[in-house]
Design an enzyme around this catalytic site. Structure first.
Site, short mmCIF file in Angstrom:
data_model
loop_
_atom_site.label_atom_id
_atom_site.label_comp_id
_atom_site.label_asym_id
_atom_site.label_seq_id
_atom_site.Cartn_x
_atom_site.Cartn_y
_atom_site.Cartn_z
N GLN A 1 -34.41 6.17 4.52
CA GLN A 1 -33.74 5.20 3.64
C GLN A 1 -34.61 4.86 2.43
O GLN A 1 -34.09 4.57 1.35
CB GLN A 1 -33.43 3.90 4.41
CG GLN A 1 -32.37 4.02 5.48
CD GLN A 1 -32.96 4.30 6.83
OE1 GLN A 1 -34.00 4.96 6.96
NE2 GLN A 1 -32.30 3.84 7.88
N ASN B 1 -36.66 -5.34 12.35
CA ASN B 1 -36.31 -4.60 11.13
C ASN B 1 -36.58 -3.12 11.40
O ASN B 1 -37.03 -2.75 12.50
CB ASN B 1 -37.13 -5.12 9.94
CG ASN B 1 -36.62 -4.55 8.62
OD1 ASN B 1 -35.42 -4.60 8.35
ND2 ASN B 1 -37.49 -4.01 7.80
N LYS B 2 -36.30 -2.30 10.43
CA LYS B 2 -36.41 -0.85 10.57
C LYS B 2 -37.72 -0.42 11.23
O LYS B 2 -38.78 -0.97 10.91
CB LYS B 2 -36.28 -0.23 9.17
CG LYS B 2 -36.40 1.26 9.08
CD LYS B 2 -35.49 2.01 10.03
CE LYS B 2 -34.03 1.61 9.94
NZ LYS B 2 -33.24 2.09 11.12
N ARG C 1 -24.76 1.08 5.93
CA ARG C 1 -25.87 0.62 6.77
C ARG C 1 -26.55 -0.54 6.05
O ARG C 1 -26.23 -0.86 4.93
CB ARG C 1 -26.84 1.78 7.08
CG ARG C 1 -27.05 2.67 5.91
CD ARG C 1 -28.37 2.88 5.32
NE ARG C 1 -29.33 1.88 5.45
CZ ARG C 1 -29.70 1.05 4.47
NH1 ARG C 1 -29.11 1.10 3.26
NH2 ARG C 1 -30.64 0.16 4.65
N GLY C 2 -27.52 -1.15 6.80
CA GLY C 2 -28.16 -2.35 6.27
C GLY C 2 -27.39 -3.54 6.82
O GLY C 2 -26.15 -3.59 6.77
N ALA C 3 -28.14 -4.52 7.37
CA ALA C 3 -27.50 -5.58 8.14
C ALA C 3 -26.38 -6.32 7.39
O ALA C 3 -25.26 -6.42 7.92
CB ALA C 3 -28.57 -6.56 8.64
N ASP D 1 -32.98 -7.28 10.36
CA ASP D 1 -31.71 -7.07 11.07
C ASP D 1 -31.37 -8.20 12.00
O ASP D 1 -30.21 -8.46 12.31
CB ASP D 1 -31.74 -5.75 11.84
CG ASP D 1 -31.57 -4.60 10.88
OD1 ASP D 1 -32.56 -4.21 10.24
OD2 ASP D 1 -30.42 -4.14 10.72
N ARG E 1 -23.21 -0.77 16.47
CA ARG E 1 -24.68 -0.82 16.35
C ARG E 1 -25.15 -2.16 16.92
O ARG E 1 -24.65 -3.22 16.51
CB ARG E 1 -25.12 -0.67 14.89
CG ARG E 1 -24.75 0.70 14.29
CD ARG E 1 -25.46 0.96 12.98
NE ARG E 1 -26.87 1.25 13.17
CZ ARG E 1 -27.75 1.32 12.17
NH1 ARG E 1 -27.37 1.09 10.93
NH2 ARG E 1 -29.01 1.60 12.42
O1 MRU Z 1 -30.71 1.52 10.20
P1 MRU Z 1 -30.44 0.78 8.92
O2 MRU Z 1 -30.59 1.62 7.70
O3 MRU Z 1 -29.13 0.02 8.98
O4 MRU Z 1 -31.60 -0.32 8.88
C1 MRU Z 1 -31.66 -1.16 7.78
C2 MRU Z 1 -32.82 -2.06 7.81
O5 MRU Z 1 -33.63 -2.04 8.70
C3 MRU Z 1 -32.90 -3.07 6.72
O6 MRU Z 1 -34.22 -3.36 6.38
C4 MRU Z 1 -32.19 -4.36 7.18
O7 MRU Z 1 -30.94 -4.08 7.67
C5 MRU Z 1 -32.08 -5.35 6.09
S1 MRU Z 1 -30.96 -4.85 4.85
C6 MRU Z 1 -30.84 -6.04 3.68
#
Ligand code: MRU
Length: 342
Positions: A192, A243-244, A45-47, A233, A85
């Site tokens: 997270q 973002n999250k 996970r994470g963009a 994201d 996603r």
């Molecule tokens: O749902 P996730 O854990 O994939 O969400 C991640 C985030 O929101 C991060 O802040 C974002 O992807 C940036 S990661 C460098």
């Protein structure tokens, strides 16, 4: 450095982020369907990490495809990965990059196509680490020395191929000799912040304090926090940032308390085709992530639940956006366009 994702002769190897911090387990995705499932279930996970996984998913898919009718299979592989996603634009960026290469080499013999796609996917991974180090160099000067930095979710090594975006900036500030400690929002519902950010920072010896999401306002008001830095994201042309979930609230509280709110993200997270954040698709995840914590039910059976995984922070709350090409400030429509075309 933490190995988030690697190409190996057995398949795509990922650290299973659903099991951290309890268990440091690596999984091998042996075909593109397993890569897609790992993205969907947030093993990875994470963009930026999702972008790398998508590129490797395309590569392994083509490596295992029949030579006959490769074009149709290529489209199928890309469509499956693209359905995992919807919010992180890096997913589509990774697939597009592989598509562009494929279109330019599809006349070549099958074996050569496979090798070139695998090499490209490995390059996407290596470049991501370099990009994060550059984000860190640009962002480090924004971090106040001797103060606490608040972050939300995990925008660290685990959310990228390595080093991290928001945590990369913090790492670079520490490497530059600044004294920084971090407050990490736990980040309900997937945790997270609690599970991943605190784990990463502990490994690096960067002092980290875990707080629940609803404590952020208290600490922002207290004068303790020198700045906020988060990842993204997807960033629209006007600087609105997806973002999250929970990021928007933190940004509003930061502005209310005159605390700078920074976003760190690679140029591949910019989506200049969208004029503003209202056009960003927001993923809605399963209710069980909200009703249960580690398999234990917290809410009564039959509770109505919403679980948007992201929110959009309007650009007026964003002090600056740090990319590998430099730092953008308002008006973002101009500064982001300039960085994107640099
Ligand atoms: O749902 P996730 O854990 O994939 O969400 C991640 C985030 O929101 C991060 O802040 C974002 O992807 C940036 S990661 C460098």
């Amino acid at each position: 450095m933490i190995e988030t994702i690697q190409w190996s002769h057995e398949g795509v190897v990922m650290i299973d982020q659903t099991r951290l911090p309890g268990e440091e387990r690596y999984v091998v995705c042996r075909n593109y369907l397993e890569v897609a499932e790992a993205i969907r279930t947030m093993v990875i996970r994470g963009a930026p990490a999702i972008g790398v996984a998508a590129a490797m998913g395309v590569a392994i898919g083509v490596a295992q495809a029949d030579s006959a009718n490769l074009d149709a299979q290529f489209e199928e592989i890309c469509a499956e990965l693209a359905s995992t996603r919807p919010t992180a634009v890096n997913l589509f960026w990774g697939i597009e990059r592989m598509k562009r290469l494929y279109c330019s080499i599809r006349h070549l013999p099958g074996e050569e196509i496979r090798e070139r796609l695998i090499a490209e996917a490995r390059l996407v991974r290596e470049e991501d680490i370099e990009i994060n180090r550059a984000i860190g160099r640009h962002g480090a000067r924004l971090i106040p020395d001797g103060r606490t930095v608040l972050t939300h979710c995990n925008a660290g090594a685990l959310a990228t191929a390595g080093y991290g975006t928001a945590l990369g900036v913090i790492r670079a500030a520490v490497e530059a000799g600044k004294h920084v400690d971090v407050f990490a929002d736990e980040t309900r519902p997937f945790l997270q912040g609690a599970r991943l950010t605190v784990w990463e920072l502990q490994r690096d010896g960067i002092p980290a304090t875990l707080i629940t999401d609803n404590m952020a306002g208290h600490f922002l008001h207290s004068g303790r926090i020198g700045c906020v830095i988060v990842g993204a994201d997807r960033i629209a042309a006007n600087g609105d940032v997806a973002n999250k979930i929970g990021t928007y609230g933190v940004a509003v509280l930061a502005k209310e308390n005159d605390v700078p709110f920074y976003v760190a993200a690679p140029v591949s997270t910019l989506d200049l085709s969208l004029p503003d954040g209202t056009h960003i698709p927001i993923e809605e995840r399963a209710a069980v992530e909200v009703t249960h914590v580690h398999g234990v039910r917290m809410a009564p059976e039959g509770a109505a639940v919403r679980n948007p995984a992201f929110d959009v922070t309007p650009n007026r709350y964003v002090t600056a956006i740090v990319t590998e090409r430099g730092v953008a400030r308002a008006p973002y429509t101009e500064s982001l366009r300039e960085l994107a075309s640099a």
